[in-house]
Design a protein around this motif. Structure first.
Motif, mmCIF file in Angstrom:
data_model
loop_
_atom_site.group_PDB
_atom_site.id
_atom_site.type_symbol
_atom_site.label_atom_id
_atom_site.label_comp_id
_atom_site.label_asym_id
_atom_site.label_seq_id
_atom_site.Cartn_x
_atom_site.Cartn_y
_atom_site.Cartn_z
ATOM 1 N N SER A 360 0.772 -1.541 0.099
ATOM 2 C CA SER A 360 -0.398 0.139 0.114
ATOM 3 C C SER A 360 0.879 1.106 -0.338
ATOM 4 O O SER A 360 0.638 2.498 -0.146
ATOM 5 C CB SER A 360 -0.475 0.096 1.130
ATOM 6 N N ARG A 367 7.145 -0.344 -4.977
ATOM 7 C CA ARG A 367 6.291 -1.485 -5.024
ATOM 8 C C ARG A 367 6.680 -1.967 -6.614
ATOM 9 O O ARG A 367 6.636 -3.306 -6.739
ATOM 10 C CB ARG A 367 5.295 -0.309 -6.356
ATOM 11 N N GLN A 393 -3.946 -4.309 -3.655
ATOM 12 C CA GLN A 393 -3.255 -3.630 -3.627
ATOM 13 C C GLN A 393 -2.697 -3.674 -4.844
ATOM 14 O O GLN A 393 -1.912 -2.553 -5.568
ATOM 15 C CB GLN A 393 -2.752 -3.773 -2.589
ATOM 16 N N THR A 395 -3.911 -3.953 -7.942
ATOM 17 C CA THR A 395 -4.654 -3.628 -9.418
ATOM 18 C C THR A 395 -4.535 -2.087 -9.766
ATOM 19 O O THR A 395 -4.594 -2.029 -10.374
ATOM 20 C CB THR A 395 -6.096 -3.614 -8.802
ATOM 21 N N SER A 396 -4.240 -1.394 -8.474
ATOM 22 C CA SER A 396 -3.543 0.167 -9.097
ATOM 23 C C SER A 396 -2.409 0.055 -9.905
ATOM 24 O O SER A 396 -2.430 0.851 -10.618
ATOM 25 C CB SER A 396 -3.636 0.572 -8.049
ATOM 26 N N THR A 399 -3.396 0.306 -14.208
ATOM 27 C CA THR A 399 -4.016 1.109 -14.479
ATOM 28 C C THR A 399 -2.642 2.707 -14.128
ATOM 29 O O THR A 399 -2.724 4.106 -14.028
ATOM 30 C CB THR A 399 -4.598 1.676 -14.337
ATOM 31 N N ASP A 400 -1.284 2.195 -13.686
ATOM 32 C CA ASP A 400 -0.923 3.218 -13.250
ATOM 33 C C ASP A 400 0.175 4.299 -14.581
ATOM 34 O O ASP A 400 -0.242 3.815 -15.143
ATOM 35 C CB ASP A 400 0.557 2.644 -12.409
ATOM 36 N N ARG A 406 3.034 -0.336 -14.955
ATOM 37 C CA ARG A 406 2.811 -1.526 -15.208
ATOM 38 C C ARG A 406 2.596 -3.027 -16.038
ATOM 39 O O ARG A 406 1.826 -3.546 -16.401
ATOM 40 C CB ARG A 406 1.168 -0.922 -16.788
ATOM 41 N N THR A 409 3.497 -5.146 -13.079
ATOM 42 C CA THR A 409 1.941 -5.455 -12.413
ATOM 43 C C THR A 409 1.684 -6.971 -13.456
ATOM 44 O O THR A 409 1.185 -7.764 -12.936
ATOM 45 C CB THR A 409 1.438 -4.657 -12.334
#
Length: 772
Positions: A360, A367, A393, A395-396, A399-400, A406, A409
């Motif tokens: 988070s 991240r 957490q 999933t953001s 769309t970063d 991205r 992820t």
């Protein structure tokens, strides 16, 4: 005797007054103590218990009591941590942190050089404290006096004759010779002059000699009684080692000077592990530059360093730094590297809570570091933690704004896919992958295709084929060459996912354009993929029934058609034969749109059409017996539908237009919604009464050449050369309006345009639209 000791220890452990439960006995040599693994009854924490039985070893009781007394008062990081001491009438107990004898590793020679240097540095530093600050002499420095803690650190024990030189009645002067195997480890000056010789020589002399023995044991496994031999001793340490064990006690190098020489630039104690040990306790107080240097040292550590030390000492300090000290991604990388060696229960207890909190963290560098190390952590994370805490957490990141987030992820989906529930996979995950499949970055689009190909087995059966076909066929049209290649490879890898119908109607048509790709390696891969799908389709086709038509009881026509029979192998034979077979199997009557003819007027299609009974028809032939006509359709005129008069179409300029317009794909690339094969045929009903019944389709009778010739002679048009008749004019015939036959209306069959676009399937879950 050993059995008796064990029985006594067990009896004590069962006693309600003893606060510790004794476990397995640990074998230690050259000691007056018995070592047991134990646990504290109050909280179950691990510990070790040194036991001395008074009745069986009464002569060495002063040594045991001295050890108990010194253990209570001596405190140093290099000394075994004492938790409790218990004295009874029968036994003495020293309760310490959980330790294991160093002699185990020494005898097996399982210590690496870096670990051995690290341990010797700790013991030499501890002796420096004992000789200097405590003004004491240990007197029994050897491998049997050193233990390893749970963190892998070397701890000095064996305080049986440890004595302060300020005490004239010290135990070492009186009872030093009672130590087990003392003759082999005693310095030469003590052998000659007794333990009182300590007073006549430097205070550090005895312990320096013992340190030399320990160095030899660590690198050779066993002490042979010859101090000063450099066998297996690291070259950088040999000179200082010789000075530690020299025969003249006044020339011996003290433990303090041994440490000092080793810590010089390029010295034998200048190792990454030793530097890390010195800096780890003050990591939170270091500046950014000092922390950077520390982390660089941490990255340089090799895999043979003691894992327990990193787990117990380094890891807690790193966790504090990354959460509260702004350690950053480098500290996190070191944490996750150490965490990869933890057992699952240790990982869940020490790292999982911190990892959940860090996901988070808004810091993109943190991240990305977490996502990059997720394959190392995934096996230790429980399914509930991943599905309920970590993935929401993550999933953001889909769309970063930063492309690197991205991309990482998307890559991080693979290690956790088995920890996600079916609802999460077929719901949230597919929606986010649909976005990244259309990402502006070609690399992200490519990785999304690869990701979908690898998680195909995890997708729900109801939507799997539809999702993958949409994703992979879109990738085949991607302008990025590697995205097209990924689509072809993904189709090859997921061959078993699609049904045979999907392979034939959706996948194969999508692959075909790639056969003419501008890049050769795409064309090569397209051919390989195409072959795989063709093999499967052909194999399935060979197992299908010969026909799907229902069985019929009608007899087959006795006379075969002149063309298009089942035996006709010409290129047009199969089409006409198929058509005639279908007509022959048709039953029932078709109501004509025009006025039906009387039954007596029904005739064969090859006979000339009769006119009214009062006037002969033009182009008539002399009366003769009509020969039977061939009837390939084997049915009467009444069974044929009356054709409808339609407007004559314009002439076709181009051959391709005769096949119908082949529309390009629509905007979304998935075809139009209309199904051209289900559209009803348009008919143009006639508003006026037809002048004559249309001539039915003639399927092969003899041409009325004589009639045509007579008609040409009546007309003003000249006949072709060679076909002119007699110059004698024919007798004119009077024709009345009632007797004059109107020419038959010309039948025009409009060219039917076929739209080859596949009809859109109903999208019931909205996923298909997400790919557009």
């Amino acid at each position: 005797m050993d059995f008796l000791k064990s029985a006594v220890a067990s009896a004590m452990a069962k006693g309600s007054s003893f606060p510790y439960s004794l476990g397995d006995r640990v074998d230690i040599a050259e000691s007056i103590w018995t070592l047991h693994n134990a646990t504290k009854r109050e909280d179950g924490s691990a510990c070790s218990v040194f036991t001395f039985e008074i009745a069986t070893n009464k002569s060495r009781l002063p040594l045991a009591k001295n050890a108990v007394r010194k253990s209570r008062t001596l405190r140093h990081p290099g000394v075994i941590k004492v938790l409790d001491t218990i004295e009874t009438e029968t036994s003495l107990y020293i309760v310490t942190e959980r330790v294991a004898p160093l002699s185990w590793h020494v005898k097996r020679r399982s210590l690496s050089e870096e670990t051995a240097k690290w341990g010797l540095y700790t013991i030499a530093s501890t002796l420096k404290f004992i000789n200097g600050d405590a003004a004491s002499v240990h007197g029994a420095v050897r491998a049997s006096s050193v233990y390893t803690s749970e963190s892998g650190e070397w701890k000095l024990g064996g305080f049986d004759i440890l004595s302060s030189m300020n005490d004239d009645q010290a135990v070492i002067y009186t009872y030093g010779s009672l130590l087990p195997d003392t003759a082999r480890y005693t310095p030469p000056e003590i052998v000659k002059g007794g333990w009182d010789a300590i007073k006549r020589h430097p205070l550090t002399a005895v312990d320096s000699y013992g340190l030399a023995i320990l160095v030899f044991e660590v690198f050779n496994g066993n002490f042979t009684g010859e101090v000063g031999k450099t066998t297996n001793i690291p070259p950088s340490m040999q000179q200082s080692y010789k000075r530690l064990g020299t025969a003249n006690p006044k020339l011996r190098l003290s433990p303090a000077h041994f440490v000092e020489q080793g810590k010089k630039s390029g010295g034998f104690f200048e190792t990454p592990l030793i530097r890390l040990t010195d800096d780890i306790d003050s990591l939170g107080l270091k500046s950014d530059e000092e922390r950077e240097d520390f982390l660089n040292e941490l990255e340089n550590l090799s895999e043979d360093f003691p894992e327990d030390f990193f787990k117990m000492k380094v890891l807690p300090e790193l966790l504090k730094s990354v959460e509260f000290g702004g350690g950053g991604p480098k500290v996190l990388s070191a944490i996750l590297k150490i965490g990869g060696k933890l057992a699952q229960d240790e990982f869940n207890a020490k790292l999982t809570p911190v990892i959940v909190r860090l996901f988070s963290n808004p810091d993109r560098a943190i991240r990305v570091c977490l996502l990059d190390h997720l394959p190392v952590m995934a096996d230790n994370l429980t399914q509930k933690v991943v599905n309920d805490k970590i993935f929401p957490q993550m999933t953001s990141g889909f769309t970063d704004a930063a492309p690197v987030v991205r991309e990482q992820t998307v890559k991080a989906v693979l290690p956790i896919i088995n920890k996600l529930s079916d609802r999460t996979i077929n719901g949230e995950l597919l929606k986010f992958l649909a976005r990244t499949a259309n990402d502006e970055q070609p690399g992200i689009r490519t990785n999304t295709t690869i990701c979908l190909g690898k998680i195909a087995k995890n997708l729900g059966q109801s939507s799997r084929a539809k999702v993958l076909v949409a994703a992979f066929t879109r990738a085949l049209r991607d302008p990025f060459v590697h995205a097209r290649n990924a689509g072809l490879l993904a189709l090859s890898a997921t061959l078993d996912v699609f049904s045979e119908d999907d392979c034939a109607t959706k996948v194969l048509p999508a692959i075909c354009p790639s056969l003419l790709d501008r890049e050769k390696f795409i064309r090569d891969q397209a051919n390989k993929t195409l072959d795989l799908y063709l093999q499967r389709v052909r194999k399935h086709g060979s197992s299908m029934a010969d026909t799907a038509l229902p069985a019929t009881n009608s007899e087959a026509p006795k006379e075969a058609a002149r063309i298009g029979t089942s035996n006709d192998k010409s290129w047009a034979g199969w089409a006409i034969s198929s058509f005639t077979n279908k007509l022959a199997a048709a039953d029932g009557d078709i109501q004509p749109t025009a006025t039906p003819k009387p039954a007596e007027e029904q005739r064969s299609a090859s006979l000339p059409r009769p006119t009214s009974s009062t006037s002969p028809a033009p182009f008539s032939q002399p009366k003769e017996t009509a020969r039977p006509a061939v009837q390939p359709l084997n049915r009467s005129m009444s069974a044929r539908p009356a054709p409808v008069q339609q407007e004559e179409p314009e002439p076709v300029d181009d051959v391709a237009d005769a096949w119908g317009a082949m529309d390009d794909e629509d905007e979304d690339g998935w075809g139009n919604d209309e199904d051209p094969f289900n559209a009803p045929a348009a008919t143009a009903p006639s508003t006026s009464k037809p002048k004559a019944s249309p001539v039915p389709y003639d399927d092969g009778g003899e041409p009325d050449f004589a009639g045509w010739l007579a008609a040409q002679s009546k007309s003003k048009k000249p006949l072709p050369k060679g076909l002119g008749g007699s110059k004698t004019s024919s007798t004119p015939r009077t024709s009345s309006p009632s007797s004059t036959a109107k020419p038959a209306a010309k039948i025009v069959v409009p060219v039917k345009k076929i739209d080859t676009k596949p009809k859109d399937e109903d999208v019931d879950d909205g996923w298909g639209d997400a790919w557009d």
